[in-house]
Design an enzyme around this catalytic site. Structure first.
Site, mmCIF file in Angstrom:
data_model
loop_
_atom_site.group_PDB
_atom_site.id
_atom_site.type_symbol
_atom_site.label_atom_id
_atom_site.label_comp_id
_atom_site.label_asym_id
_atom_site.label_seq_id
_atom_site.Cartn_x
_atom_site.Cartn_y
_atom_site.Cartn_z
ATOM 1 N N THR A 98 -1.393 -56.484 -27.482
ATOM 2 C CA THR A 98 -1.141 -55.815 -28.764
ATOM 3 C C THR A 98 -0.728 -56.801 -29.839
ATOM 4 O O THR A 98 -1.061 -56.641 -31.011
ATOM 5 C CB THR A 98 -0.042 -54.755 -28.566
ATOM 6 O OG1 THR A 98 -0.511 -53.834 -27.601
ATOM 7 C CG2 THR A 98 0.260 -54.002 -29.840
ATOM 8 N N THR A 174 1.988 -56.680 -23.160
ATOM 9 C CA THR A 174 3.276 -56.401 -22.526
ATOM 10 C C THR A 174 3.143 -55.729 -21.149
ATOM 11 O O THR A 174 4.036 -55.841 -20.323
ATOM 12 C CB THR A 174 4.142 -55.498 -23.431
ATOM 13 O OG1 THR A 174 3.424 -54.289 -23.688
ATOM 14 C CG2 THR A 174 4.477 -56.178 -24.733
ATOM 15 N N ASP A 175 2.011 -55.047 -20.910
ATOM 16 C CA ASP A 175 1.905 -54.256 -19.671
ATOM 17 C C ASP A 175 2.114 -55.103 -18.415
ATOM 18 O O ASP A 175 2.810 -54.692 -17.500
ATOM 19 C CB ASP A 175 0.526 -53.582 -19.573
ATOM 20 C CG ASP A 175 0.361 -52.437 -20.560
ATOM 21 O OD1 ASP A 175 1.303 -52.176 -21.331
ATOM 22 O OD2 ASP A 175 -0.713 -51.807 -20.568
ATOM 23 N N LYS A 252 9.046 -54.221 -17.711
ATOM 24 C CA LYS A 252 8.803 -53.308 -18.822
ATOM 25 C C LYS A 252 9.252 -51.923 -18.357
ATOM 26 O O LYS A 252 8.671 -51.348 -17.441
ATOM 27 C CB LYS A 252 7.315 -53.314 -19.186
ATOM 28 C CG LYS A 252 6.973 -52.423 -20.365
ATOM 29 C CD LYS A 252 5.518 -52.555 -20.796
ATOM 30 C CE LYS A 252 5.215 -51.621 -21.938
ATOM 31 N NZ LYS A 252 3.861 -51.734 -22.463
#
Ligand code: ASP
Length: 432
Positions: A98, A174-175, A252
């Site tokens: 992202t 980020t995943d 996360k």
């Protein structure tokens, strides 16, 4: 497409990309005004809410207030920022996610789009902090990362650090950022400089993006006295601070909040301030002049399986047939239904390590408390202690890649190599 008719009249001077507040029937909706799509006609306007979802709001009885006038941040395609050799050199490796994405204001979908160099133009304050160089590794969403990407990133980190960078920043989705952080923690040998992974929950061209504070903080961390692999992300839901997490202790924990990343079972290493890192716990300190090496030996045939009540025995049987090692995410202290003991015992006979972790994430595995746990230990299951399931998964790939025997792999799994097995420090850090 811009709005017409009644929609245009309630919007007044609010334009697409502005953060607006809509009051209607006693409810308040805050979000970024999206262009007119199939959800928005003359009777409806479309908002992208903070949680990322688009909603259409009927204009009848609605009042609009502009909260923040902001066209999307402009990121100039093909732009470059000149080198500044008077400052310490930091290399930003671009991998996508992202943070390197652009929101398509027609559909609301987010696509990886920018290079690390283009990203720089969106955050010009970075150039005041360091002599920023950039290098593209890939431009993908992190759900598409593979172990060969980890190897490529590890080699690029070693290369940059050995060629004079004081630190490396990796812009990443980020995943699966925590998997890559773990892989780098094990693969980079003799690392005494900062390797910092950073991402964002909102694309960099959005006025509400968290990318700029995250990137500035990551570059500060890359210039600091850290000597290990870390993740730097928002430490609160407002734009006021970032935290530094150890690469093997971070996860996360929320699908959309800015402060989604948490250190699990431990405190974060520090907080980033204008002066560098304010330590919150012990970390490895920078040492210059040591050559970084890469140990890229990985056995990719490792499975990570979550135990669930009533799960099919054949699932584990199949995993034993097709993999060289298995990490189980057991229940509670590290348990599985009794009928799974059979495939687990077979894995031991075939010298395929089975490592137990817990789906509670907080706390440690302890298979000595209940009879099912004791049977698992007798069947040869290795305790993952306080290791997070995904950390054990990546570590088992490394251990099997390096070890020449089952015993050697087991002993690597039971040894704390880079701080991944630190003690669980109790309930006071629970969800901090
Ligand atoms: N799916 C995205 C990724 O991991 C999400 C993000 O970057 O935040 O690449």
């Amino acid at each position: 497409m811009s709005y017409r008719g009644r929609a245009a009249s309630i919007l007044g001077d609010a334009g697409v990309g502005d953060l607006i507040r809509v009051r209607k029937d006693g409810a308040i909706y805050d979000g970024v005004l999206m262009p007119r799509t199939e959800l928005g006609d003359e009777e409806h306007i479309v908002l992208k809410l903070k949680n990322g979802y688009n909603i259409g709001i009927g204009t009848s009885g609605a009042e609009v207030e502009v909260v923040q006038k902001g066209a999307p941040r402009e990121i100039k395609r093909g732009a470059t920022i000149p080198a500044d050799p008077t400052k310490p050199q930091v290399t930003i490796l671009g991998t996508g996610g992202t943070i390197a994405s652009r929101v398509d204001y027609r559909t609301g979908a987010v696509h990886p789009s920018f290079t690390a160099q283009e990203l720089l133009t969106a955050v010009p304050e970075l150039a005041g902090l360091a002599d920023i160089r950039t290098r593209a590794i890939c431009n993908i969403l992190s759900e598409n990362m593979t172990p060969s990407h980890w190897t490529e990133i590890a080699r690029a980190c070693a290369d940059e650090l050995n060629r004079g960078a004081v630190g490396v920043v990796i812009a990443h989705g980020t995943d699966t950022m925590a998997y890559t952080a773990t892989a780098l923690s094990f693969m980079l040998q003799d690392l005494w400089k900062p390797v910092v992974l950073v991402g964002s929950q909102r694309s960099s061209d959005r006025p509400s993006s968290d990318a700029s504070l995250n990137l500035v903080s990551a570059v500060r961390a890359a210039c600091s006295d850290l000597g290990e692999v870390t993740v730097v992300m928002h430490g609160s839901s407002s734009d006021d601070r970032c935290l530094v997490h150890r690469g093997t202790k971070v996860r996360k924990m929320h699908s959309s909040r800015r402060d989604a990343f948490r250190s699990i079972n431990t405190l974060p290493l520090g907080e980033v301030t204008e002066r560098g890192i304010r330590p919150l716990s012990e970390y490895k300190r920078r040492k210059d002049g040591v050559e970084v090496k890469v140990d890229a030996r990985l056995e990719e045939r490792v499975a990570l399986l979550k135990i669930s009540p009533g799960m099919g025995q054949e699932l584990l049987e199949r995993a034993v047939d097709t993999h060289q090692g298995i990490v189980l995410e057991g229940t509670g202290l590290g348990h599985v239904p009794e009928y799974l003991l059979k495939p687990i015992a077979r894995a031991r006979e075939e010298e395929k390590p089975v490592v137990m972790t817990t789906q509670t994430l907080y706390g440690r595995v302890d298979m000595k408390v209940y009879s099912t746990g004791r049977e698992l230990l007798t069947s040869g299951v290795i305790s993952g202690g306080t290791m997070l399931p995904e950390v054990a998964y990546v570590k088992l790939m490394c251990a099997l890649g390096r070890a020449k025997s089952y015993e050697e792999a087991k002993s690597l799994m039971e040894t704390d190599l880079v701080g991944e097995m630190g003690p669980s420090i109790g309930t006071d850090t629970f969800l901090v």
